[in-house]
Write a protein that holds these residues in place. Structure first.
Motif, PDB file in Angstrom:
ATOM      1  N   ILE A 101      85.107 -31.523  97.355  1.00  0.00           N
ATOM      2  CA  ILE A 101      83.668 -31.540  98.340  1.00  0.00           C
ATOM      3  C   ILE A 101      83.969 -32.054  99.727  1.00  0.00           C
ATOM      4  CG2 ILE A 101      82.095 -31.583  96.361  1.00  0.00           C
ATOM      5  CD1 ILE A 101      81.637 -34.563  97.341  1.00  0.00           C
ATOM      6  N   THR A 102      83.082 -31.672 100.725  1.00  0.00           N
ATOM      7  CA  THR A 102      83.178 -32.531 101.690  1.00  0.00           C
ATOM      8  C   THR A 102      81.998 -33.819 101.726  1.00  0.00           C
ATOM      9  OG1 THR A 102      81.070 -30.963 102.545  1.00  0.00           O
ATOM     10  CG2 THR A 102      83.419 -30.423 103.215  1.00  0.00           C
ATOM     11  N   SER A 103      81.948 -34.757 102.758  1.00  0.00           N
ATOM     12  CA  SER A 103      81.490 -35.613 102.511  1.00  0.00           C
ATOM     13  C   SER A 103      79.768 -35.652 102.563  1.00  0.00           C
ATOM     14  CB  SER A 103      81.575 -36.860 103.860  1.00  0.00           C
ATOM     15  OG  SER A 103      80.816 -37.783 103.764  1.00  0.00           O
ATOM     16  N   PRO A 104      79.281 -35.992 101.490  1.00  0.00           N
ATOM     17  CA  PRO A 104      77.848 -35.816 101.255  1.00  0.00           C
ATOM     18  C   PRO A 104      76.959 -36.995 102.079  1.00  0.00           C
ATOM     19  CG  PRO A 104      78.511 -37.106  99.252  1.00  0.00           C
ATOM     20  CD  PRO A 104      79.703 -36.956 100.259  1.00  0.00           C
ATOM     21  N   LEU A 105      77.641 -37.905 102.681  1.00  0.00           N
ATOM     22  CA  LEU A 105      76.816 -38.798 103.478  1.00  0.00           C
ATOM     23  C   LEU A 105      76.748 -38.627 104.809  1.00  0.00           C
ATOM     24  CD1 LEU A 105      78.742 -41.998 102.051  1.00  0.00           C
ATOM     25  CD2 LEU A 105      76.611 -41.280 101.341  1.00  0.00           C
ATOM     26  N   THR A 106      77.056 -37.272 105.511  1.00  0.00           N
ATOM     27  CA  THR A 106      76.806 -36.967 106.680  1.00  0.00           C
ATOM     28  C   THR A 106      75.137 -36.669 106.898  1.00  0.00           C
ATOM     29  OG1 THR A 106      79.041 -35.580 106.707  1.00  0.00           O
ATOM     30  CG2 THR A 106      77.489 -35.230 108.407  1.00  0.00           C
ATOM     31  N   GLY A 107      75.020 -37.288 107.977  1.00  0.00           N
ATOM     32  CA  GLY A 107      73.553 -37.175 108.111  1.00  0.00           C
ATOM     33  C   GLY A 107      72.506 -38.265 107.745  1.00  0.00           C
ATOM     34  N   PHE A 108      72.895 -39.161 107.121  1.00  0.00           N
ATOM     35  CA  PHE A 108      72.153 -40.164 106.452  1.00  0.00           C
ATOM     36  C   PHE A 108      71.996 -41.370 107.268  1.00  0.00           C
ATOM     37  CE2 PHE A 108      72.234 -37.652 102.678  1.00  0.00           C
ATOM     38  CZ  PHE A 108      71.106 -38.091 101.778  1.00  0.00           C
TER      39      PHE A 108
ATOM     40  N   LYS B 279      67.492 -43.093 102.940  1.00  0.00           N
ATOM     41  CA  LYS B 279      68.261 -43.583 101.844  1.00  0.00           C
ATOM     42  C   LYS B 279      68.037 -42.764 100.624  1.00  0.00           C
ATOM     43  CE  LYS B 279      68.344 -48.284 103.698  1.00  0.00           C
ATOM     44  NZ  LYS B 279      68.029 -49.774 103.383  1.00  0.00           N
ATOM     45  N   LEU B 280      68.833 -42.891  99.671  1.00  0.00           N
ATOM     46  CA  LEU B 280      68.892 -42.152  98.275  1.00  0.00           C
ATOM     47  C   LEU B 280      67.924 -43.055  97.681  1.00  0.00           C
ATOM     48  CD1 LEU B 280      70.615 -40.097  96.837  1.00  0.00           C
ATOM     49  CD2 LEU B 280      71.700 -41.985  96.010  1.00  0.00           C
TER      50      LEU B 280
ATOM     51  N   ASP C  29      72.701 -49.712 102.802  1.00  0.00           N
ATOM     52  CA  ASP C  29      72.528 -48.790 103.881  1.00  0.00           C
ATOM     53  C   ASP C  29      72.626 -47.287 103.369  1.00  0.00           C
ATOM     54  OD1 ASP C  29      75.229 -49.175 103.314  1.00  0.00           O
ATOM     55  OD2 ASP C  29      75.709 -48.126 105.377  1.00  0.00           O
ATOM     56  N   LYS C  30      72.915 -47.241 101.993  1.00  0.00           N
ATOM     57  CA  LYS C  30      73.142 -45.974 101.413  1.00  0.00           C
ATOM     58  C   LYS C  30      71.905 -45.602 100.358  1.00  0.00           C
ATOM     59  CE  LYS C  30      77.243 -45.030 103.312  1.00  0.00           C
ATOM     60  NZ  LYS C  30      77.468 -46.210 103.891  1.00  0.00           N
ATOM     61  N   LEU C  31      71.291 -46.744  99.986  1.00  0.00           N
ATOM     62  CA  LEU C  31      70.534 -46.268  98.937  1.00  0.00           C
ATOM     63  C   LEU C  31      69.284 -47.575  98.956  1.00  0.00           C
ATOM     64  CD1 LEU C  31      71.307 -48.674  96.350  1.00  0.00           C
ATOM     65  CD2 LEU C  31      73.096 -47.072  96.017  1.00  0.00           C
TER      66      LEU C  31
ATOM     67  N   LEU D 146      81.411 -43.388  94.527  1.00  0.00           N
ATOM     68  CA  LEU D 146      80.015 -42.372  94.237  1.00  0.00           C
ATOM     69  C   LEU D 146      79.203 -42.736  95.525  1.00  0.00           C
ATOM     70  CD1 LEU D 146      79.516 -43.425  90.735  1.00  0.00           C
ATOM     71  CD2 LEU D 146      79.892 -41.253  91.596  1.00  0.00           C
ATOM     72  N   PHE D 147      79.284 -44.198  95.886  1.00  0.00           N
ATOM     73  CA  PHE D 147      78.239 -44.385  96.839  1.00  0.00           C
ATOM     74  C   PHE D 147      78.656 -44.663  98.211  1.00  0.00           C
ATOM     75  CE2 PHE D 147      76.595 -45.709  92.869  1.00  0.00           C
ATOM     76  CZ  PHE D 147      75.465 -45.019  92.535  1.00  0.00           C
ATOM     77  N   LYS D 148      80.193 -44.581  98.734  1.00  0.00           N
ATOM     78  CA  LYS D 148      80.624 -44.958  99.873  1.00  0.00           C
ATOM     79  C   LYS D 148      81.175 -43.959 100.456  1.00  0.00           C
ATOM     80  CE  LYS D 148      82.797 -48.728 102.228  1.00  0.00           C
ATOM     81  NZ  LYS D 148      83.370 -50.074 102.099  1.00  0.00           N
ATOM     82  N   SER D 149      82.385 -43.445  99.635  1.00  0.00           N
ATOM     83  CA  SER D 149      83.260 -42.537 100.078  1.00  0.00           C
ATOM     84  C   SER D 149      83.708 -41.356  99.337  1.00  0.00           C
ATOM     85  CB  SER D 149      84.509 -43.166 100.584  1.00  0.00           C
ATOM     86  OG  SER D 149      84.952 -43.870  99.513  1.00  0.00           O
ATOM     87  N   PRO D 150      82.498 -40.504  98.890  1.00  0.00           N
ATOM     88  CA  PRO D 150      82.811 -39.607  97.801  1.00  0.00           C
ATOM     89  C   PRO D 150      83.992 -38.313  98.023  1.00  0.00           C
ATOM     90  CG  PRO D 150      80.465 -39.430  98.410  1.00  0.00           C
ATOM     91  CD  PRO D 150      81.307 -40.730  99.211  1.00  0.00           C
TER      92      PRO D 150
END
Length: 462
Positions: free
Chosen positions: A21-28, A33-34, A59-61, A410-414
């Protein structure tokens, strides 16, 4: 391109399936937050899947709800985790109120299926603590729920992520000993950690599914992952010879027991301020004793176990689990057409060291021992050559460094490279527990049990 929370969780689920996959965190950002809810606020839930996520990935959830059947534990959980969210004893109401992106399930094993199925049906992705569930009927309900939903399930198999376990995977995957034909795997729980399972609800078959499922799910998942094959058939032996009815005396729990001065398994829960606040102070709500007697008559799980497992790639595994060993550790040997791999951890005499066995498990569970590094050998034998010693550097804490690596992925660099497919999804969770379920059935029915007869997920032919 801007991604939604739906894209984030979809990407996580694709990781669980082993897809790139590509990074799912782009744009967060801080404002997007999740949204996470936790059901089951025991020690594992509020620490590893609670406070640690808040401390490391704030910063992610964000936690938007906590749920438990015990209102007292809920109150302590909210205070300990330092979250400002609503608490619930009604799981359905929490879902309706909060509409979370991700549900983390940390309840008793026997209740996992209820919350996983409800979560998937509600339209949430679900991350569950191991084991997936406790029997094949509940397992099938989970399989059906994921199939009819557009959401996915991730299973928290942290052992895979440790550097030592990964080195074994790397050697096998790269063909260091050729095709693996047989494995000997022995796991030893000491009289401190091993006994703790018999104090808790884990000692009851209908709540934990036995240690074939609750504990050995880790070991069977490692085997499935290392061998890159599915188990096909299991034949097992097991009995309850040491704990439960075998004790010389018994009580309800350690604090009130008249035998505390003569019982070698007496455990003083009052020495732990956290356990007192989380468990003892809240016994009045549900009657659960965290320091239950290891000799109480209701214990009905096995305390010694051995199994032979046949895999789809024709590898055969001999496995054993002992729950009252003087030391805690494990040994494994892989035999292949081109050589042999031997590996072990925490076998004191092999490192010529004395280890405080009572503190050993506490160190393994500690998430703050990154500087306490270990160096342990993996021995590689190649036919016709001298053996070589591969020293693997890892951390003592956090399950050999596996905990933080799993969380980070899972939460930083998937989107990080993962050539060894560490992340575990539905099939991984299913195949690991089916070995234990089949072993349990084999003991009861006194015959080999085929994995393919248990659920609609069948072993893949190699």
């Amino acid at each position: 391109m801007k991604h939604s929370r739906k894209d984030f969780l979809y990407s996580l689920s694709m990781l669980a399936a082993g897809a790139a996959i590509t990074s799912p965190l782009t744009g967060f950002s801080q404002s997007k937050k999740l949204k996470v809810v936790l059901v089951g606020t025991g020690i594992r839930g509020i620490t590893f899947w609670g406070k640690r996520l808040i401390d490391q990935y704030n910063d992610k959830l964000e936690f938007v709800g906590l749920c438990d059947t015990n209102s007292g534990r809920l109150k302590y959980a909210k205070s300990f985790m330092e979250v400002n969210c609503n608490t619930y004893t009604d799981f359905n109401k929490m879902l309706q109120d909060q509409k979370p992106d991700l549900i983390i399930v940390c309840t008793k094993d026997s209740d996992h299926d209820e919350y996983i199925v409800k979560g998937l049906d509600f339209g949430c992705d679900v991350l569950t603590e191991k084991p997936l569930t406790t029997d094949e009927v509940k397992c099938q309900k989970i399989i059906d729920a994921e199939k009819r939903s557009n959401k996915k399930l991730i299973v928290g198999f942290n052992y895979r992520w440790g550097p030592y376990m990964t080195k074994i995977k790397e050697l096998i995957q790269n063909g260091a000993i050729g095709e693996v034909t047989s494995v000997d795997f022995n796991w030893y729980l000491n009289v401190h950690h091993g006994a703790s399972y018999f104090r808790r609800w884990h000692g009851l078959m209908n709540e934990g599914g036995s240690l074939w499922v609750h504990k050995a799910t880790h070991h069977f998942d490692l085997l499935n992952w290392w061998l890159d094959s599915d188990p096909e058939e299991v034949f097992a032996y097991g009995s309850l010879d040491h704990y439960g009815k075998n004790g010389p005396f018994r009580g309800t729990n350690c604090r009130t027991c008249v035998h505390k001065n003569s019982c070698k398994y007496y455990w003083d829960i009052t020495k732990s301020n956290q356990y007192m606040k989380l468990y003892v102070d809240n016994e009045k709500h549900d009657g659960y004793f965290r320091d239950g007697c290891v000799y109480r008559n209701e214990i009905d799980i096995y305390d010694k176990m051995s199994a032979q497992i046949k895999y789809a790639n024709n590898a055969v595994v001999n496995y054993s689990l002992t729950t009252y060993s003087p030391y805690e550790g494990w040994k494994i040997a892989f035999n292949g057409h081109k050589g042999r791999i031997e590996a072990w951890l925490d076998i004191p005499f092999l490192k010529n060291e004395q280890v405080n066995q009572q503190d050993l498990h506490a160190k393994e569970m500690n998430q703050n021992l990154a500087d306490d590094q270990t160096s342990d050998p993996v021995i590689l034998y190649k036919n016709g050559e001298d053996y070589s010693v591969i020293n693997v550097i890892a951390e003592r804490g956090g399950h050999g460094g596996g905990d933080k690596r799993m969380h980070d992925y899972l939460f930083k660099s998937p989107n990080a490279s993962d050539p060894y497919r560490h992340t575990a999804g539905l099939k991984d969770g299913v195949m690991s527990i089916l070995v234990g379920i089949a072993a349990r059935k084999s003991i009861e029915q006194k015959k080999p049990i085929k994995i393919g007869d248990l659920t609609t997920i069948k072993p893949a032919k190699s």
